[in-house]
Design an enzyme around this catalytic site. Structure first.
Site: not given
Length: 641
Positions: A2, A53-54, A371, A80-81, A51
């Site tokens: 985000c 995601i989880i 990546s 982040g994550e 954004l």
């Protein structure tokens, strides 16, 4: 993944700045188009673009959390994550009695901070930049991940401190905190030499970056107190014949575990795939968790500047669906202003342009990609790491003879075989190596820069880093330099900025704390051996990657700018960019034009130096002159960029 933004006021006037912060947050809407949000009290305003995601339904931000007796004590924004969030939540609930109201990873950060304090950052396995505001004692804690995967900019002035994921948003708050938009001439010189702006600098003197592996604490009206919690050590452990295979097995297992945790998401995860071993290994492990994995690559129509065929062969070998994006020179040139705007500060790495196009293509299919960034820095993958072997004879010479070799090299004509070897052999490692890029040597830099300062050379950046690695083997020292310079200044900046420009989350399983713990123990001959690089990693991946990529030379996303700048594809664009640029006070433009013509005429390859200056000129036109407005419409930005 985000975008966060915050303003900690000095005088308790945060309520008056809510609209300003909300508007500034909108400048990075691309980082989180799913859900905007703000929160404030009298001291601080927090802004956020999410954004999802989880835990898509409940993990909204700014996030409120606290212990049972004060359940909204903290307010947090987080980019982040955290890949071990499930394990952390279980431990915090079991051992500390923490109660959670969502299923996401954000609450694990706040709860860990509440129970374990600032050292909780050492327990986070992932990529992160976050800010936690404690309403009980009016204190702010901000932190960034060990390797610098996620960015965090910061500016402190009389009116307070602003911090955020993107510099362009902080520029919207500069007046509010009493700072100017003046450029930093030292950072400008560093950029011209290195092709990126090294941390903690930015090209704006009033805005810095919180460095990778550090955290900071501050209160209203105070300056940040910064502390480093992570420094790479490369604590080498010898490998014997009895332990060699076990070390390879440990590398493979650590990477398997890292990829498994990086696959945690409530959305589809894909993978970038070039023709090299790093991205192929990640994709091969990822498909074990998602049989429907989609891989993505890009290339150019010019022969020798595309790995799409090898990548397609790799995708077929591991059973992945593969998507290819081919880029032409016209769309390449047209995209440059937009890309530079997203970057915040210039990065003169042409590979970020094909990365932009492959990210845009990937976002049509997935929301997250894996990546292979970081493998070269951790496992010894750059060809330049072989140099200590070729120069080892010089290390045995007394200093006087080494200096004599340098004087002899100065008298040898350019292009003569052996000149470069003599010159580099005459230098110590600290003098000759400062990362994977140097666009200008001292003589050329003096000619092109109006305000050249010899004291602002590369050693200004690298000397403090070298001081930390005395006694290490030369490859480990070079890796250490790259972790603090090239990786976080170029590789990770373009990885974050360019994928987030397309609202795509990029994850890098090699840059994982558990993978690093093994990589840092490898001795010299497990990195550079048998004529190859990343020797131990290649051995570890023998049963994971297809044979055709196991010992293939690294190319990544090669870009034909050397040919384009000399030909009809880019020469006119370059000449017009130089002529229009209002940077006469920074560069001697007559020298730049002469470099361009020398390059066109085949006298000397100036492509790298030209690209460095051209990208700066585009950046200057956007952020300083404000004469170039990129055509950015995907995220409904305001007119003022």
């Amino acid at each position: 993944m985000c975008g966060l933004l915050g303003l900690l006021t000095s005088d308790g006037s945060a309520a008056d700045a809510v609209d300003l912060v909300a508007a500034a947050t909108h400048c990075m809407r691309h980082r989180g188009p799913d859900e905007p949000g703000t929160w404030n009290d009298e001291h601080i305003v927090l802004g956020f673009n999410r954004l999802s995601i989880i835990d898509i339904e409940t993990s909204h931000q700014p996030l409120r959390w606290g212990p049972p007796d004060n359940p909204e004590r903290y307010a947090m924004v987080f980019n982040g994550e955290i890949y071990n969030y499930l394990e952390l939540r279980a431990e915090l609930g079991r051992d500390e009695g923490a109660v959670f109201r969502t299923e996401g990873d954000g609450e694990a950060i706040v709860a860990a901070f509440h129970h374990w304090g600032p050292d909780s950052v050492r327990r986070l396995r992932g990529m992160f930049a976050f800010a936690i505001w404690d309403t009980a004692d009016n204190s702010l804690f901000i932190a960034r991940d060990p390797f610098g995967i996620k960015p965090l900019f910061i500016a402190t002035g009389p009116g307070g401190t602003a911090f955020g994921s993107e510099k362009k948003s902080l520029l919207e708050l500069i007046d509010r905190i009493g700072l100017s938009e003046d450029l930093d001439p030292r950072a400008t010189e560093h950029y011209t030499v290195l092709q990126y702006v090294p941390e903690p600098e930015t090209l704006h003197a009033s805005i810095r970056r919180l460095e990778s592996g550090t955290y900071a604490t501050l209160k209203p009206g105070s300056a940040p107190s910064v502390r480093r919690y992570f420094t790479p050590q490369f604590a080498v452990r010898p490998v014997t014949e009895a332990t060699r295979q076990q070390r390879y097995d440990d590398i493979a297992q650590a990477l398997r575990d890292s990829v498994a945790k990086h696959m945690r998401a409530d959305v589809t995860v894909g993978s970038f795939l070039s023709g090299g071993i790093d991205s192929t290994a990640i994709a091969a492990l990822a498909i074990q968790h998602n049989p429907d994995l989609i891989t993505f690559t890009t290339g150019f129509q010019r022969e020798g500047y595309s790995e799409v065929d090898v990548a397609a062969e790799s995708a077929e070998a591991i059973g992945a669906r593969h998507v290819i994006k081919v880029v032409g020179p016209d769309e390449f040139i047209a995209s440059i202003p937009e890309i530079v705007w997203y970057l915040d500060d210039p990065v003169a790495d042409p590979a970020l342009v094909p990365l932009y196009f492959v990210a845009k293509e990937a976002r049509k299919h997935v929301k997250v990609v894996l990546s292979g960034e970081g493998a070269d820095e951790l496992f010894g993958g750059y060809t330049i790491y072989k140099e200590p072997l070729s120069l080892s004879a010089f290390d045995k010479l007394p200093g006087t003879l080494r200096r004599l070799a340098g004087k002899v090299s100065d008298r040898i004509p350019e292009g003569t075989r052996g000149k470069s070897l003599l010159h580099r052999g005459s230098l110590t490692l600290e003098e000759r190596y400062y990362g994977n890029a140097r666009s200008f040597d001292d003589a050329r830099l003096r000619a092109v820069l109006r305000d050249y300062r010899p004291e602002w050379t590369h050693t200004d950046v690298t000397a403090p880093i070298y001081a930390q690695s005395r006694g290490w083997d030369p490859v480990a020292r070079m890796q250490h330099i790259d972790l603090f310079t090239w990786l976080r200044g170029d590789i990770l900046v373009k990885a974050d900025k360019i994928t987030m420009a397309n609202s795509l989350e990029l994850r890098v399983p090699f840059l994982d704390s558990e993978v690093y713990k093994i990589a840092e123990t490898l001795p010299f001959d497990e990195k550079i051996a048998h004529g190859t690089t990343k020797y131990a990693l290649r051995k570890a991946l023998e049963q994971i990657v297809p044979p055709h990529v196991l010992h293939r030379r690294k190319l990544g996303f090669p870009v034909p700018i050397r040919h384009w700048l000399a030909g009809t594809e880019m020469y006119d664009w370059a000449h017009e960019t130089i002529a229009a640029s209002q940077t006469d006070h920074i560069f001697d433009k007559s020298v730049v034009v002469a470099m361009l013509n020398e390059h066109r005429d085949g006298v000397v390859d100036n492509s790298r130096r030209l690209w460095t200056i051209l990208i700066f000129m585009v950046w200057h036109a956007i952020f300083v002159e404000k004469t170039l407005v990129p055509a950015i419409t995907d995220h409904d930005y305001p007119v003022r960029l």
